[in-house]
Each structure stands twice: as C-alpha cells, then as structure tokens.
Motif scaffolding. Sequence first.
Motif, PDB file in Angstrom:
ATOM      1  N   SER A   1       0.845  -1.197   0.000  1.00 16.99           N
ATOM      2  CA  SER A   1       0.000   0.000   0.000  1.00 16.99           C
ATOM      3  C   SER A   1       0.882   1.249   0.000  1.00 16.99           C
ATOM      4  CB  SER A   1      -0.878   0.016   1.248  1.00 16.99           C
ATOM      5  OG  SER A   1      -0.046   0.180   2.387  1.00 16.99           O
ATOM      6  N   CYS A   2       0.247   2.405  -0.240  1.00 20.91           N
ATOM      7  CA  CYS A   2       0.982   3.674  -0.207  1.00 20.91           C
ATOM      8  C   CYS A   2       1.657   3.870   1.146  1.00 20.91           C
ATOM      9  CB  CYS A   2       0.037   4.848  -0.460  1.00 20.91           C
ATOM     10  SG  CYS A   2      -0.447   4.981  -2.166  1.00 20.91           S
ATOM     11  N   GLU A   3       0.933   3.501   2.217  1.00 24.51           N
ATOM     12  CA  GLU A   3       1.494   3.666   3.569  1.00 24.51           C
ATOM     13  C   GLU A   3       2.739   2.807   3.730  1.00 24.51           C
ATOM     14  OE1 GLU A   3      -1.813   3.115   3.023  1.00 24.51           O
ATOM     15  OE2 GLU A   3      -2.349   5.212   3.379  1.00 24.51           O
ATOM     16  N   GLU A   4       2.658   1.545   3.273  1.00 20.81           N
ATOM     17  CA  GLU A   4       3.809   0.639   3.404  1.00 20.81           C
ATOM     18  C   GLU A   4       5.006   1.176   2.611  1.00 20.81           C
ATOM     19  OE1 GLU A   4       1.676  -3.700   4.079  1.00 20.81           O
ATOM     20  OE2 GLU A   4       1.604  -2.754   2.113  1.00 20.81           O
ATOM     21  N   ILE A   5       4.711   1.723   1.435  1.00 19.91           N
ATOM     22  CA  ILE A   5       5.781   2.280   0.604  1.00 19.91           C
ATOM     23  C   ILE A   5       6.397   3.486   1.302  1.00 19.91           C
ATOM     24  CG2 ILE A   5       6.242   3.505  -1.566  1.00 19.91           C
ATOM     25  CD1 ILE A   5       4.128   1.595  -2.864  1.00 19.91           C
ATOM     26  N   ALA A   6       5.543   4.337   1.881  1.00 16.40           N
ATOM     27  CA  ALA A   6       6.050   5.515   2.593  1.00 16.40           C
ATOM     28  C   ALA A   6       6.899   5.094   3.792  1.00 16.40           C
ATOM     29  CB  ALA A   6       4.884   6.392   3.042  1.00 16.40           C
ATOM     30  N   LEU A   7       6.439   4.066   4.527  1.00 15.30           N
ATOM     31  CA  LEU A   7       7.197   3.596   5.699  1.00 15.30           C
ATOM     32  C   LEU A   7       8.571   3.058   5.295  1.00 15.30           C
ATOM     33  CD1 LEU A   7       4.511   1.864   7.941  1.00 15.30           C
ATOM     34  CD2 LEU A   7       5.949   3.832   8.528  1.00 15.30           C
ATOM     35  N   ALA A   8       8.651   2.506   4.082  1.00 14.84           N
ATOM     36  CA  ALA A   8       9.940   1.978   3.582  1.00 14.84           C
ATOM     37  C   ALA A   8      10.791   3.108   2.979  1.00 14.84           C
ATOM     38  CB  ALA A   8       9.678   0.893   2.542  1.00 14.84           C
ATOM     39  N   GLY A   9      10.382   4.359   3.193  1.00 11.21           N
ATOM     40  CA  GLY A   9      11.187   5.499   2.720  1.00 11.21           C
ATOM     41  C   GLY A   9      10.840   5.945   1.315  1.00 11.21           C
ATOM     42  N   GLY A  10       9.694   5.460   0.800  1.00 11.78           N
ATOM     43  CA  GLY A  10       9.318   5.794  -0.579  1.00 11.78           C
ATOM     44  C   GLY A  10       8.457   7.044  -0.671  1.00 11.78           C
ATOM     45  N   GLY A  11       7.837   7.225  -1.834  1.00 11.32           N
ATOM     46  CA  GLY A  11       6.991   8.393  -2.056  1.00 11.32           C
ATOM     47  C   GLY A  11       7.822   9.628  -2.358  1.00 11.32           C
ATOM     48  N   ILE A  12       7.192  10.793  -2.242  1.00  5.76           N
ATOM     49  CA  ILE A  12       7.882  12.052  -2.559  1.00  5.76           C
ATOM     50  C   ILE A  12       9.163  12.172  -1.740  1.00  5.76           C
ATOM     51  CG2 ILE A  12       7.725  14.576  -2.281  1.00  5.76           C
ATOM     52  CD1 ILE A  12       4.946  14.514  -3.322  1.00  5.76           C
ATOM     53  N   ALA A  13       9.130  11.672  -0.484  1.00  9.40           N
ATOM     54  CA  ALA A  13      10.317  11.783   0.388  1.00  9.40           C
ATOM     55  C   ALA A  13      11.542  11.158  -0.263  1.00  9.40           C
ATOM     56  CB  ALA A  13      10.035  11.124   1.728  1.00  9.40           C
ATOM     57  N   SER A  14      11.370  10.054  -0.965  1.00 11.81           N
ATOM     58  CA  SER A  14      12.543   9.402  -1.567  1.00 11.81           C
ATOM     59  C   SER A  14      13.095  10.250  -2.713  1.00 11.81           C
ATOM     60  CB  SER A  14      12.221   7.971  -2.022  1.00 11.81           C
ATOM     61  OG  SER A  14      11.689   7.956  -3.310  1.00 11.81           O
ATOM     62  N   SER A  15      12.216  10.922  -3.454  1.00 14.09           N
ATOM     63  CA  SER A  15      12.708  11.819  -4.515  1.00 14.09           C
ATOM     64  C   SER A  15      13.377  13.049  -3.913  1.00 14.09           C
ATOM     65  CB  SER A  15      11.563  12.257  -5.428  1.00 14.09           C
ATOM     66  OG  SER A  15      11.100  11.156  -6.176  1.00 14.09           O
ATOM     67  N   VAL A  16      12.863  13.505  -2.768  1.00 14.35           N
ATOM     68  CA  VAL A  16      13.482  14.654  -2.102  1.00 14.35           C
ATOM     69  C   VAL A  16      14.900  14.276  -1.656  1.00 14.35           C
ATOM     70  CG1 VAL A  16      13.355  16.175  -0.075  1.00 14.35           C
ATOM     71  CG2 VAL A  16      11.288  15.673  -1.407  1.00 14.35           C
ATOM     72  N   ASN A  17      15.031  13.098  -1.028  1.00 15.31           N
ATOM     73  CA  ASN A  17      16.367  12.662  -0.592  1.00 15.31           C
ATOM     74  C   ASN A  17      17.321  12.567  -1.766  1.00 15.31           C
ATOM     75  OD1 ASN A  17      15.710  12.526   2.082  1.00 15.31           O
ATOM     76  ND2 ASN A  17      15.045  10.384   1.969  1.00 15.31           N
ATOM     77  N   ALA A  18      16.858  11.930  -2.838  1.00 13.15           N
ATOM     78  CA  ALA A  18      17.743  11.725  -3.997  1.00 13.15           C
ATOM     79  C   ALA A  18      18.099  13.053  -4.643  1.00 13.15           C
ATOM     80  CB  ALA A  18      17.058  10.803  -5.009  1.00 13.15           C
ATOM     81  N   THR A  19      17.114  13.953  -4.769  1.00  6.45           N
ATOM     82  CA  THR A  19      17.370  15.243  -5.431  1.00  6.45           C
ATOM     83  C   THR A  19      18.355  16.079  -4.611  1.00  6.45           C
ATOM     84  OG1 THR A  19      15.152  15.150  -6.369  1.00  6.45           O
ATOM     85  CG2 THR A  19      16.238  17.291  -6.404  1.00  6.45           C
ATOM     86  N   ASN A  20      18.225  16.005  -3.291  1.00  4.63           N
ATOM     87  CA  ASN A  20      19.128  16.783  -2.433  1.00  4.63           C
ATOM     88  C   ASN A  20      20.555  16.253  -2.460  1.00  4.63           C
ATOM     89  OD1 ASN A  20      17.390  18.794  -1.601  1.00  4.63           O
ATOM     90  ND2 ASN A  20      16.580  17.614   0.100  1.00  4.63           N
ATOM     91  N   LYS A  21      20.700  14.985  -2.807  1.00  4.83           N
ATOM     92  CA  LYS A  21      22.024  14.337  -2.776  1.00  4.83           C
ATOM     93  C   LYS A  21      22.913  14.796  -3.941  1.00  4.83           C
ATOM     94  CE  LYS A  21      21.998   9.867  -3.249  1.00  4.83           C
ATOM     95  NZ  LYS A  21      21.229   8.623  -3.098  1.00  4.83           N
ATOM     96  N   PHE A  22      22.298  15.184  -5.059  1.00  6.69           N
ATOM     97  CA  PHE A  22      23.077  15.435  -6.279  1.00  6.69           C
ATOM     98  C   PHE A  22      23.369  16.918  -6.480  1.00  6.69           C
ATOM     99  CE2 PHE A  22      20.849  11.404  -7.238  1.00  6.69           C
ATOM    100  CZ  PHE A  22      21.956  10.609  -7.462  1.00  6.69           C
ATOM    101  N   SER A  23      24.500  17.178  -7.128  1.00 10.46           N
ATOM    102  CA  SER A  23      24.873  18.553  -7.473  1.00 10.46           C
ATOM    103  C   SER A  23      24.050  18.992  -8.692  1.00 10.46           C
ATOM    104  CB  SER A  23      26.362  18.620  -7.818  1.00 10.46           C
ATOM    105  OG  SER A  23      26.575  17.966  -9.058  1.00 10.46           O
ATOM    106  N   GLU A  24      24.127  20.290  -8.991  1.00 11.64           N
ATOM    107  CA  GLU A  24      23.427  20.797 -10.173  1.00 11.64           C
ATOM    108  C   GLU A  24      23.864  20.061 -11.442  1.00 11.64           C
ATOM    109  OE1 GLU A  24      23.279  25.195  -8.623  1.00 11.64           O
ATOM    110  OE2 GLU A  24      23.270  25.190 -10.796  1.00 11.64           O
ATOM    111  N   ASP A  25      25.179  19.896 -11.612  1.00  5.35           N
ATOM    112  CA  ASP A  25      25.682  19.235 -12.820  1.00  5.35           C
ATOM    113  C   ASP A  25      25.200  17.787 -12.905  1.00  5.35           C
ATOM    114  OD1 ASP A  25      26.916  21.538 -13.510  1.00  5.35           O
ATOM    115  OD2 ASP A  25      28.947  20.903 -12.959  1.00  5.35           O
ATOM    116  N   GLU A  26      25.212  17.114 -11.755  1.00  8.76           N
ATOM    117  CA  GLU A  26      24.750  15.716 -11.754  1.00  8.76           C
ATOM    118  C   GLU A  26      23.266  15.626 -12.103  1.00  8.76           C
ATOM    119  OE1 GLU A  26      27.821  13.823  -8.435  1.00  8.76           O
ATOM    120  OE2 GLU A  26      26.051  14.911  -7.773  1.00  8.76           O
TER     121      GLU A  26
END
Length: 405
Positions: free
Chosen positions: A111-136
């Motif tokens: 379910s969406c909740e299970e995915i969110a609990l596993a670190g998924g959803g918008i939060a996972s894109s936020v983490n990944a986006t914050n990790k990379f530099s502009e060039d990356e």
Amino acid sequence: MKDKYRATGIEMSVATPASDEEIVVWRNAHLATVAGDRDGLGVVEGGAIVVRGDRIAYVGTDANLPALARGAVQVDLEGRWVTPALIDCHTHLVFGGDRAHEFEMRLAGASCEEIALAGGGIASSVNATNKFSEDELVLQDLPRLDALMEERLSTVEIKSGYGLNVEAELKMLRVARGLETLRPVRVVTTYLAAHAIPSSYRGRNGDYIKDVVIPGLERGRREGLIDAVDGFCENIAFSPAEISKVFDKATAIGLPVKLHAEQLSDLGGAKLAASYRALSADHLECLDEEGAQALAMAGTVAVLLPGAFYTLREKQLPPVQALRNAGTPIAIATDCNPGTSPRTSLLLTMNMAATLFGLTVDECVAGATREAARALGLLHETGTLEVGRSADFAIWNIGRPAELV
Ligand SMILES: [Zn+2]
C-alpha cells in the motif's frame, strides 16, 4: 530559442531558421493552425507558411503567397501536416534517482502507507534530489527532456518541489534554466516548494510556509529563477488557507500562480485558483460544476493529467462535459514525475486523454498546443500558427491529425 537550428530531417523537426532575417517558405502542406478560440483545428489545405527570422510572416494558401516569398528559400512539404510545435505545460522532470522499486512494491501488493514507511513516495525523490549537485542533476534530467523533445516540443514547463528547503528548491530551478541552454527548447520554470511537507516540519505547515516557501519565493524572484508559482492543495498536502498565503506573496511580487487542485478530493482549490486569476488549475478529477464555471470566468486553463490518473488507477474522471459547457479552456500535459506519472511522451498522453477522458482529437491537439501555451501565459508567443508568433512548428508525415492521438 537559444540554439537556432534548421529543419533538416523533415520527418522529425521543429523548424526554426538559421539566421535573423532569412526568409523560408514552407509550401504544399496541410496546416492545422489551431488559431481561433474554440472548435476545429483551423485547417488550411494546400497551405504555406512564410518564416522571416524566427517569426511567422504569412500563414495561408500556397496560391496566395505574398510578394516577400519571391526569391526566398523554398521547402516542398509534399502534402505533410504542419501543426504548432507541442507544448508540455506541467512537468516535474528535474529530479534525482527514480522510483521504479516502488512500482515493483505496488505490483506486489504494497500500500501507499507501506511504501512511505519503507522510505518511498515524494520523500525518496526529495532525498535523492538533495544528494546530487546541479551538474549531476542536469546529466540525469537531460535524457527525459530529450525524450520529450523527440516528439517535436518547443516549450516545456518544469517545476521545483523535490527540494523542500530554500537552497534545494532554487537548485532545481537553476537546473531547469540550465537545461534550456543545452537544447533548442523554451523552458518555463515554476516554483513549487508548497509540494509536500518535509519530515522536519511534520504537522507544522504554517511554519514551513513561513520559514521556507516564502523566503525561497522572494529569493528565487530576485535571482530571476521563477516564472510562476504553484502549490499542491490536498488533504495530504496544503489547505486552501495555506495556499492563499503563498499566492498572496506571489501576487505581491508580480508572479502568476497555478495550482494542483481537486486531484484526490474537492477542497475548492480550483475556485481559490480562479480567485487569483491563476494561469491554470491542474488535475481536477474531483472538480464540481461550480468550480468549472469559476475557472471559465477567470480565464484559468484546466490542465488534465491522464498519466497520473492512469498510474494511480483512479476511478473518478475529470468533469470534461462540465468544462466544455462552461467554456473552460482545456490543456493536456504529461505530469512527467518519478512517482505518479513516470513518462516522457506527450503524444501518449494525448492518446490517454482521448481513451481515458473522452477528449476529441481536436481537443487533444489544441490541448497540447494552443491551450498549453495559454496555461503558461505564452499564447501571444507560441501555440498557434499565426502571423507574428514564434516560428515553432512541427512537421508530421501523417494522413490526418487523428494519427497523432
Ligand atoms: Zn504535478
């Protein structure tokens, strides 16, 4: 257009000229001008377009070519169709990482909740986006832009919204501006810090708006990074009252607004957007008749996003007939994003708008050209084949416009 280039492969080009004053005559075509306000595609049989510099100088029949066409470079289109170049007016194509794993989890029954609990959803894109530099990020995002552009796009809107802190939101907008310098495309940026609430502000939406959304908006405006301001008005995101605070600031500093509204529930977001004379209200599956009328009265475009509807396997269809009855302009966009609409094809999206939402061929073509330009506040510049507009047009080896859909 930053990089002007000449239409070499006639099958696959958005045509822009090589020099500022050069005159090129494109002859022997079926034109779908998409000019005019409502019905039909403004078809001209035996049509011709004269382009001077980067502007359309004539649109009409081959038989009535104006004097300035004499002695100019001539291109015989051999009966192909010409439409305005396509415009994608709602994307989140700047992001880091991907969410294919979540798709797998969902297929396996999570379910969406299970995915969110596993670190998924918008939060996972936020983490990944914050990790990379502009060039990356540019390297990760460019293939998505290229895939969209293969379908002859002239203009793409790109939102922030996976940063959720001032620095990261502005970084996303700089990446979007950077993409524009690398390809012959017009990029329109949208500030969407009010997309989700970061975990550090959970339950404190008002503080997040005060500490992050507003300061980022002011800075992004000063740095010339923002063309429009957006928000996500939904039970799982921001209330109309919270969105109002963002829109008040945007309006005060002279930026147009738009809104993700009525996707999962009816909070009156479309009416709120209309009260600010928003450029567009987007999603709208749960819109009511009054909301459709409010949009029409304000001249706000209804942007439909069938890709997200499809991925989420939604049941509630947007009220297309109510929008038609009210005379609300309807646009279509990919909503290209890593979670709910991981796709980079506006043509496929037009197909989905027809098969899932019941739009006509004409509505789909107008929705990805004229109405998409209107949704970006660019109708004076692009989206139709008319004298004075930018020479953004696409040439198609098709027998009729329905083939595009
Ligand atoms: Zn969106």
